[in-house]
Design a protein around this motif. Structure first.
Motif, short mmCIF file in Angstrom:
data_model
loop_
_atom_site.label_atom_id
_atom_site.label_comp_id
_atom_site.label_asym_id
_atom_site.label_seq_id
_atom_site.Cartn_x
_atom_site.Cartn_y
_atom_site.Cartn_z
N SER A 88 -5.67 -1.97 -3.01
CA SER A 88 -5.01 -0.69 -2.67
C SER A 88 -4.80 0.16 -3.92
O SER A 88 -4.78 1.39 -3.83
CB SER A 88 -3.66 -0.95 -2.00
OG SER A 88 -3.83 -1.67 -0.80
N ILE A 89 -4.62 -0.46 -5.06
CA ILE A 89 -4.42 0.30 -6.29
C ILE A 89 -5.69 1.07 -6.66
O ILE A 89 -5.63 2.23 -7.07
CB ILE A 89 -4.00 -0.64 -7.44
CG1 ILE A 89 -2.58 -1.16 -7.16
CG2 ILE A 89 -4.09 0.06 -8.79
CD1 ILE A 89 -2.03 -2.06 -8.24
N ASP A 143 6.67 2.19 -9.06
CA ASP A 143 7.25 2.40 -10.38
C ASP A 143 8.56 1.60 -10.53
O ASP A 143 8.82 0.99 -11.56
CB ASP A 143 7.56 3.88 -10.60
CG ASP A 143 6.30 4.73 -10.56
OD1 ASP A 143 5.24 4.17 -10.24
OD2 ASP A 143 6.38 5.92 -10.84
N PHE A 144 9.39 1.65 -9.47
CA PHE A 144 10.68 0.96 -9.53
C PHE A 144 10.51 -0.55 -9.61
O PHE A 144 11.28 -1.24 -10.29
CB PHE A 144 11.52 1.33 -8.31
CG PHE A 144 11.83 2.81 -8.22
CD1 PHE A 144 12.78 3.39 -9.05
CD2 PHE A 144 11.14 3.62 -7.33
CE1 PHE A 144 13.05 4.75 -8.99
CE2 PHE A 144 11.41 4.98 -7.26
CZ PHE A 144 12.37 5.55 -8.09
N SER A 204 0.83 -1.20 0.00
CA SER A 204 0.00 0.00 0.00
C SER A 204 0.86 1.26 0.00
O SER A 204 0.54 2.24 -0.68
CB SER A 204 -0.93 -0.02 1.22
OG SER A 204 -1.71 1.16 1.28
N GLU A 205 1.96 1.22 0.75
CA GLU A 205 2.85 2.39 0.80
C GLU A 205 3.59 2.58 -0.51
O GLU A 205 3.89 3.71 -0.93
CB GLU A 205 3.85 2.21 1.95
CG GLU A 205 3.25 2.45 3.32
CD GLU A 205 2.64 3.84 3.45
OE1 GLU A 205 1.40 3.92 3.61
OE2 GLU A 205 3.38 4.83 3.35
N LEU A 206 3.93 1.48 -1.17
CA LEU A 206 4.60 1.58 -2.48
C LEU A 206 3.70 2.32 -3.48
O LEU A 206 4.18 3.13 -4.30
CB LEU A 206 4.93 0.18 -3.02
CG LEU A 206 6.00 -0.62 -2.28
CD1 LEU A 206 6.18 -1.99 -2.94
CD2 LEU A 206 7.32 0.13 -2.29
N ILE A 207 2.40 2.05 -3.40
CA ILE A 207 1.46 2.71 -4.31
C ILE A 207 1.32 4.18 -3.96
O ILE A 207 1.38 5.06 -4.81
CB ILE A 207 0.08 2.01 -4.23
CG1 ILE A 207 0.20 0.56 -4.69
CG2 ILE A 207 -0.95 2.75 -5.07
CD1 ILE A 207 -0.99 -0.29 -4.31
N ARG A 208 1.18 4.46 -2.67
CA ARG A 208 0.95 5.84 -2.22
C ARG A 208 2.15 6.74 -2.53
O ARG A 208 1.99 7.90 -2.92
CB ARG A 208 0.66 5.85 -0.72
CG ARG A 208 0.19 7.20 -0.18
CD ARG A 208 -0.04 7.12 1.32
NE ARG A 208 1.21 6.89 2.03
CZ ARG A 208 2.07 7.86 2.34
NH1 ARG A 208 1.82 9.10 2.01
NH2 ARG A 208 3.18 7.58 3.00
N THR A 209 3.35 6.20 -2.36
CA THR A 209 4.56 7.01 -2.56
C THR A 209 5.09 6.96 -3.98
O THR A 209 6.04 7.69 -4.30
CB THR A 209 5.67 6.53 -1.61
OG1 THR A 209 5.94 5.14 -1.88
CG2 THR A 209 5.24 6.69 -0.16
N SER A 268 0.93 6.18 -11.62
CA SER A 268 2.07 6.53 -10.78
C SER A 268 1.81 7.81 -9.99
O SER A 268 1.35 8.80 -10.53
CB SER A 268 3.32 6.70 -11.64
OG SER A 268 4.37 7.20 -10.86
N ALA A 269 2.14 7.77 -8.69
CA ALA A 269 1.98 8.95 -7.85
C ALA A 269 3.05 9.99 -8.16
O ALA A 269 2.93 11.16 -7.79
CB ALA A 269 2.07 8.56 -6.37
N SER A 270 4.13 9.59 -8.85
CA SER A 270 5.22 10.52 -9.14
C SER A 270 5.05 11.21 -10.49
O SER A 270 5.85 12.07 -10.85
CB SER A 270 6.56 9.78 -9.13
OG SER A 270 6.56 8.74 -10.11
N SER A 271 4.05 10.80 -11.26
CA SER A 271 3.89 11.37 -12.60
C SER A 271 2.85 12.49 -12.58
O SER A 271 2.10 12.65 -11.64
CB SER A 271 3.45 10.29 -13.58
OG SER A 271 2.20 9.77 -13.21
#
Length: 285
Positions: A183-184, A103-104, A94-99, A282-285
């Motif tokens: 979670s996604i 992507d990595f 869940s944290e991987l998705i939120r942050t 992606s949360a970073s895009s």
């Protein structure tokens, strides 16, 4: 030239890295072991207290004191394997998705589900696993050396037990993957562990306790066929604790069903996971 790494070598690397990380804080490692063992021992004391008032769980169910402790040991083995390999990774998902760190994982030349399932290993859970083996050994000794109808333990029974034990782990893993994939779509799912605890509570007792009343039978049907968590511990425990079976036909039907349920659970969880990845933004895009 094959650019994909060997899954075996990657898994071994995850094991080694997690062990190094856990042993870097040895005091915390031992505190976790003692803490989890304390809960297990208190739980065992609770059941010893119950069996000081009764000889079995229900009439003609076949779950006497030592048969039930085989069941309890099986619960410990299944849960400790799940907590050791999957629980820390699924919680992290869940944290991987939120942050946006998922992507990595998606860019790595290895299957994403494999990566997010095995990256971290919770070594302190081995304490419960070893306690489960000890409890199983003591219980089986009592069953094989009792004066009336001692159980004759064979290598084949142990092999079948291990197969169904792994089937139980696979069913619980499939359920975790389905819950984690949500979670996604939700963006963040912090209630995963709580929901997991509530729903798996039904698997901690022999399914015979659900044979009373319409409510019990309804719960039994739901958690056997819709969400097959009742068979996770019941089927492997019966292989060793009730080899002759209270109802042999029922036991072997459940065993066959468990093989089918394991395959379907793994396929369904794989489908849900891949479907969820297609919805990932992606949360970073």
């Amino acid at each position: 030239m094959n650019d994909r790494p060997s899954y075996g070598s990657v898994f071994f690397m995850f094991l080694r890295n997690s062990l190094v990380r856990d042993l870097s804080f040895r005091s915390n490692f031992w505190v976790e072991c003692v803490s989890s063992l304390s809960w297990v021992i208190m739980n065992l004391g609770f059941y010893l207290l119950i069996f000081s008032y009764t000889n079995s769980i229900g009439n003609d169910t076949g779950w006497g004191k030592w048969e039930f402790f085989v069941f309890l040991a099986t619960t410990l083995l299944v849960n400790s394997l799940v907590q050791m390999f999957f629980m820390p990774n699924i919680q992290e998902f869940s944290e991987l998705i939120r942050t946006g760190k998922l992507d990595f994982a998606l860019l790595k030349p290895i299957d994403t589900q494999f990566l997010i399932s095995f990256e971290k290993v919770n070594w302190p859970s081995t304490a419960n696993f070893l306690f489960g083996i000890l409890l199983m050994s003591i219980s089986l000794y009592q069953l094989t050396h009792r004066p009336n109808d001692p159980i004759e333990l064979t290598v084949g029974m142990v092999a079948v037990y291990i197969v169904f034990l792994l089937c139980g782990v696979a069913i619980l893993y499939s359920l975790m993957i389905v819950l984690a994939a949500s979670s996604i779509w939700l963006g963040r799912n912090t209630s995963l562990y709580d929901f997991w605890f509530y729903i798996t509570s039904f698997s901690r007792y022999p399914m015979e306790i659900y044979n009373a009343g319409s409510l019990g039978l309804t719960l039994k049907m739901i958690f056997t066929f819709a969400i097959p968590i009742l068979i996770v511990v019941n089927v492997p425990a019966r292989i060793l604790a009730q080899p002759m079976g209270v109802d042999p036909t029922d036991k072997w039907l459940l065993s066959g069903y468990m093989i089918v349920a394991t395959g379907l659970s793994l396929l369904f969880s794989r489908w849900v996971f891949k479907k969820s990845l297609k919805s990932y933004r992606s949360a970073s895009s």
